[in-house]
Scaffold this motif. Structure first.
Motif, PDB file in Angstrom:
ATOM      1  N   ASN A 266       0.980  -1.230   0.096  1.00  0.00           N
ATOM      2  CA  ASN A 266      -0.051  -0.084   0.027  1.00  0.00           C
ATOM      3  C   ASN A 266       0.811   0.990   0.032  1.00  0.00           C
ATOM      4  OD1 ASN A 266      -2.372  -1.462  -0.070  1.00  0.00           O
ATOM      5  ND2 ASN A 266      -2.647  -1.131   1.974  1.00  0.00           N
ATOM      6  N   ILE A 267       1.986   1.101   0.699  1.00  0.00           N
ATOM      7  CA  ILE A 267       2.916   2.342   0.877  1.00  0.00           C
ATOM      8  C   ILE A 267       3.452   2.722  -0.537  1.00  0.00           C
ATOM      9  CG2 ILE A 267       4.889   3.260   1.892  1.00  0.00           C
ATOM     10  CD1 ILE A 267       4.154   1.819   4.354  1.00  0.00           C
ATOM     11  N   ILE A 268       3.972   1.607  -1.331  1.00  0.00           N
ATOM     12  CA  ILE A 268       4.420   1.816  -2.315  1.00  0.00           C
ATOM     13  C   ILE A 268       3.492   2.195  -3.696  1.00  0.00           C
ATOM     14  CG2 ILE A 268       5.571   0.751  -4.560  1.00  0.00           C
ATOM     15  CD1 ILE A 268       7.281   1.003  -2.049  1.00  0.00           C
ATOM     16  N   VAL A 269       2.357   1.772  -3.292  1.00  0.00           N
ATOM     17  CA  VAL A 269       1.203   2.309  -4.341  1.00  0.00           C
ATOM     18  C   VAL A 269       1.197   3.724  -4.198  1.00  0.00           C
ATOM     19  CG1 VAL A 269      -1.202   2.018  -4.804  1.00  0.00           C
ATOM     20  CG2 VAL A 269       0.022  -0.046  -4.614  1.00  0.00           C
ATOM     21  N   VAL A 270       0.731   4.153  -2.844  1.00  0.00           N
ATOM     22  CA  VAL A 270       0.390   5.570  -2.700  1.00  0.00           C
ATOM     23  C   VAL A 270       1.515   6.380  -2.942  1.00  0.00           C
ATOM     24  CG1 VAL A 270       0.161   7.312  -0.659  1.00  0.00           C
ATOM     25  CG2 VAL A 270      -0.823   5.236  -0.577  1.00  0.00           C
ATOM     26  N   ILE A 271       2.931   5.803  -2.753  1.00  0.00           N
ATOM     27  CA  ILE A 271       3.793   6.921  -3.351  1.00  0.00           C
ATOM     28  C   ILE A 271       4.088   7.038  -4.680  1.00  0.00           C
ATOM     29  CG2 ILE A 271       6.656   6.933  -3.057  1.00  0.00           C
ATOM     30  CD1 ILE A 271       6.370   5.966  -0.636  1.00  0.00           C
ATOM     31  N   SER A 272       3.755   5.623  -5.377  1.00  0.00           N
ATOM     32  CA  SER A 272       3.775   5.994  -6.918  1.00  0.00           C
ATOM     33  C   SER A 272       2.736   6.598  -7.394  1.00  0.00           C
ATOM     34  CB  SER A 272       3.705   4.296  -7.385  1.00  0.00           C
ATOM     35  OG  SER A 272       3.408   4.297  -8.828  1.00  0.00           O
ATOM     36  N   ILE A 273       1.520   6.745  -6.746  1.00  0.00           N
ATOM     37  CA  ILE A 273       0.215   7.521  -7.427  1.00  0.00           C
ATOM     38  C   ILE A 273       0.731   8.940  -7.137  1.00  0.00           C
ATOM     39  CG2 ILE A 273      -1.988   8.068  -6.989  1.00  0.00           C
ATOM     40  CD1 ILE A 273      -2.600   5.119  -6.652  1.00  0.00           C
ATOM     41  N   ALA A 274       1.208   9.251  -5.999  1.00  0.00           N
ATOM     42  CA  ALA A 274       1.450  10.678  -5.541  1.00  0.00           C
ATOM     43  C   ALA A 274       2.650  11.286  -6.396  1.00  0.00           C
ATOM     44  CB  ALA A 274       1.903  10.649  -4.042  1.00  0.00           C
ATOM     45  N   SER A 275       3.660  10.374  -6.629  1.00  0.00           N
ATOM     46  CA  SER A 275       4.952  10.980  -7.379  1.00  0.00           C
ATOM     47  C   SER A 275       4.326  11.215  -9.073  1.00  0.00           C
ATOM     48  CB  SER A 275       5.834   9.920  -7.507  1.00  0.00           C
ATOM     49  OG  SER A 275       6.575   9.587  -6.177  1.00  0.00           O
ATOM     50  N   ARG A 291      13.394  22.935 -14.698  1.00  0.00           N
ATOM     51  CA  ARG A 291      12.271  22.542 -13.937  1.00  0.00           C
ATOM     52  C   ARG A 291      11.069  21.625 -14.370  1.00  0.00           C
ATOM     53  NH1 ARG A 291      12.368  25.675  -9.240  1.00  0.00           N
ATOM     54  NH2 ARG A 291      10.578  25.227  -8.697  1.00  0.00           N
ATOM     55  N   MET A 292      10.681  21.959 -15.755  1.00  0.00           N
ATOM     56  CA  MET A 292       9.660  21.102 -16.285  1.00  0.00           C
ATOM     57  C   MET A 292      10.314  19.675 -16.125  1.00  0.00           C
ATOM     58  SD  MET A 292       8.080  20.971 -20.002  1.00  0.00           S
ATOM     59  CE  MET A 292       9.397  19.957 -20.699  1.00  0.00           C
ATOM     60  N   LEU A 293      11.343  19.206 -16.531  1.00  0.00           N
ATOM     61  CA  LEU A 293      12.010  17.894 -16.710  1.00  0.00           C
ATOM     62  C   LEU A 293      12.408  17.366 -15.173  1.00  0.00           C
ATOM     63  CD1 LEU A 293      14.343  18.399 -19.586  1.00  0.00           C
ATOM     64  CD2 LEU A 293      12.290  17.136 -19.613  1.00  0.00           C
ATOM     65  N   ALA A 294      12.728  18.228 -14.334  1.00  0.00           N
ATOM     66  CA  ALA A 294      12.759  17.943 -12.843  1.00  0.00           C
ATOM     67  C   ALA A 294      11.441  17.223 -12.524  1.00  0.00           C
ATOM     68  CB  ALA A 294      12.988  18.843 -12.071  1.00  0.00           C
ATOM     69  N   PHE A 295      10.269  17.871 -12.715  1.00  0.00           N
ATOM     70  CA  PHE A 295       9.008  17.380 -12.315  1.00  0.00           C
ATOM     71  C   PHE A 295       8.766  16.279 -13.219  1.00  0.00           C
ATOM     72  CE2 PHE A 295       8.461  21.610 -10.409  1.00  0.00           C
ATOM     73  CZ  PHE A 295       7.990  21.111  -9.014  1.00  0.00           C
ATOM     74  N   SER A 296       9.091  16.068 -14.345  1.00  0.00           N
ATOM     75  CA  SER A 296       8.925  15.005 -15.057  1.00  0.00           C
ATOM     76  C   SER A 296       9.577  13.843 -14.717  1.00  0.00           C
ATOM     77  CB  SER A 296       9.366  15.322 -16.840  1.00  0.00           C
ATOM     78  OG  SER A 296       9.391  14.077 -17.642  1.00  0.00           O
ATOM     79  N   GLY A 297      10.866  14.034 -14.256  1.00  0.00           N
ATOM     80  CA  GLY A 297      11.612  12.839 -13.462  1.00  0.00           C
ATOM     81  C   GLY A 297      10.753  12.370 -12.434  1.00  0.00           C
ATOM     82  N   ILE A 298      10.520  13.425 -11.636  1.00  0.00           N
ATOM     83  CA  ILE A 298       9.530  12.860 -10.445  1.00  0.00           C
ATOM     84  C   ILE A 298       8.169  12.032 -10.782  1.00  0.00           C
ATOM     85  CG2 ILE A 298       8.219  13.695  -8.674  1.00  0.00           C
ATOM     86  CD1 ILE A 298       9.732  16.316  -8.438  1.00  0.00           C
ATOM     87  N   SER A 299       7.654  12.246 -11.943  1.00  0.00           N
ATOM     88  CA  SER A 299       6.546  11.427 -12.281  1.00  0.00           C
ATOM     89  C   SER A 299       7.010  10.093 -12.981  1.00  0.00           C
ATOM     90  CB  SER A 299       6.077  12.195 -13.662  1.00  0.00           C
ATOM     91  OG  SER A 299       5.014  11.568 -14.220  1.00  0.00           O
TER      92      SER A 299
END
Length: 464
Positions: A266-275, A291-299
């Motif tokens: 559940n923790i992994i699922v929540v972190i994955s969805i949030a990211s 900055r755009m590619l930074a947030f893209s990398g987070i995704s």
């Protein structure tokens, strides 16, 4: 082990080149040396050996990911020739740091002992701290280096505390012994707590939510080539290491025995969805390309975390996804380095206005790399998500895949914002010169990306 020794030796030679007044030969000689290291690593592929009381282990996993790290380092070293040509600091220093960073990365996916794992992660981290703050007269670079150093130090401390707790619970740093002990009926409470701390520290390294706050500022303030390194090589090393930690320490079976597996998943699922969600939504609002590619990398970190839910069978999918993502990132940053090298307003999207008219080739390469990140056919990014979603559905996480598909659609919005700027706007500046190495890296990386999309089994079958 031979690969790691060869990389370290190459880094030392890079430092000696400057003393011998061979500055112009540093980049070509280093690339040739890395190609030799890649051949040596290929020779070790398929063997399973351990060295120095299991401190270093050679396996298909370690050699496959080490090959990817070496290829990415070759591209980054090639880009260094133009990027540092007018830099006051000697180029040998920057190239050597990248080679030592590679050595740390190889150690991180080849460790058989948690002490070696921590040594590798510190070599990697210290190299990144230096590179982030390498523009001494640039306040943003100084800020990026200090911010990354402070937050990275906290993350390293958390990782070290986790290792100490695991040692206290198991009485060993050896991952084979820890894996065997973890299957016992009664585990000390320190073991799951230690694994939680290790996971938190590694989630910081891959910039997953909620440990992502450093990434946009550090990416924006760091020199563009360092941002390219963080976005591709460093992120790939971190996610591969986290995957090996979860699988090598036998976390999934041990949690099944202790009835904690459901909570971990559940923790992994929540972190994955949030990211995925936070990364994509925030990227839509960015005007700065880094900055755009930074947030893209987070995704993308959220997507890659999905492999932890099927850790027993997803090593090949993770290798394929990281390869597709990293090649697209290298191609994109090659174009960014060319476009934004002499601009005072840094990497703003306005710098890319009319690039499709002034330089159709680089505009096409950047478009292809962005389409690959968005998951559009025929690029390997599409097939990477396809294989990842298929495996996740088979594991029963249908809702997670639906969220991932929605986020893939959202990502098209900010990728196309940059693409439209290149083709629908009028050029606002003249661009002169055609640096050979930048063109070569951009073309080769995007061709490899497309080739892997057409022939995915080349990578997928390596770890099966």
């Amino acid at each position: 082990m031979n690969t790691l020794i060869a990389i370290t030796g190459l880094g030392i030679f890079c430092l000696l080149f400057e003393i011998l007044n061979l500055r112009k030969a540093i980049v070509p000689v280093t690339i040739i040396g890395l190609l030799g290291v890649l051949a040596l690593n290929y020779y070790e592929f398929g063997s399973t050996e351990s060295y120095y009381y299991n401190m270093i282990t050679v396996s298909k996993f370690s050699t496959a990911f080490s090959s990817l790290f070496i290829v990415l380092t070759i591209f980054l070293v090639a880009l260094s020739h133009n990027f540092y040509e007018n830099h006051p600091t000697k180029i040998s220093d920057f190239v050597a740091i990248k080679i030592f960073l590679l050595a740390g990365g190889v150690a991180m996916v080849s460790f058989g002992n948690l002490a070696m794992f921590f040594l590798g992660i510190e070599i990697l981290s210290i190299s990144l701290y230096i590179l982030a703050a390498s523009e001494r007269l640039n306040l943003k670079s100084n800020e990026a280096g200090m911010k990354y150093f402070l937050m990275g130090s906290f993350a390293s401390g958390i990782i070290l505390f986790g290792i100490c707790l695991i040692y206290g619970a198991m009485g060993s740093f050896d991952i084979v012994e820890i894996s065997e002990y973890s299957l016992s009926a009664e585990l000390p409470i320190w073991f799951p707590i230690g694994m939680i701390l290790l996971t938190i520290g590694m989630l910081f390294k891959i910039a997953a939510v909620p440990f992502h706050f450093w990434a946009p500022d550090v990416y924006e303030g760091s020199p563009a080539l360092t941002t390219a390194l963080m976005s591709t090589l460093a992120k790939v090393i971190a996610i591969a290491t986290l995957f090996k930690l979860i699988s090598g320490l036998n976390l999934i079976p041990s949690l099944e025995n202790q009835d904690h597996l459901y909570t971990f998943e559940n923790i992994i699922v929540v972190i994955s969805i949030a990211s995925m969600t936070v990364g994509n939504i925030m990227a839509l609002r960015q005007a700065n390309v880094k900055r755009m590619l930074a947030f893209s990398g987070i995704s993308h970190a959220g997507f890659m975390l999905m492999t932890l839910l099927t850790v027993a069978t997803s090593a090949g999918v993770l290798l394929y996804y990281t390869t597709a993502y990293a090649l697209a990132g290298i191609a994109a940053f090659s174009v960014i380095l060319y476009v934004c090298k002499n601009n005072q307003n840094h990497e703003d999207i306005s710098n890319f206005h009319g690039l499709g008219k002034t330089n159709p080739l680089l505009a096409a390469i950047l478009t292809a790399s962005l389409l690959s990140m968005a998951g559009i056919p025929i690029f390997s990014g599409f097939f990477a998500k396809l294989f990842l979603f298929n495996q996740t559905i088979q594991a029963g996480y249908i809702a997670l895949v639906i969220v991932a598909v929605v986020n893939s659609i959202i990502s098209v919005g900010y990728y196309f914002k940059l693409i439209l700027a290149m083709y629908s706007k009028e050029p606002n500046q003249e661009r002169t010169g055609k640096p050979f190495l930048i063109y070569a890296v951009a073309i080769i990386s995007i061709v490899l990306n497309i080739a892997l999309g057409l022939f995915p089994s080349i990578v997928l079958d390596l770890l099966n």
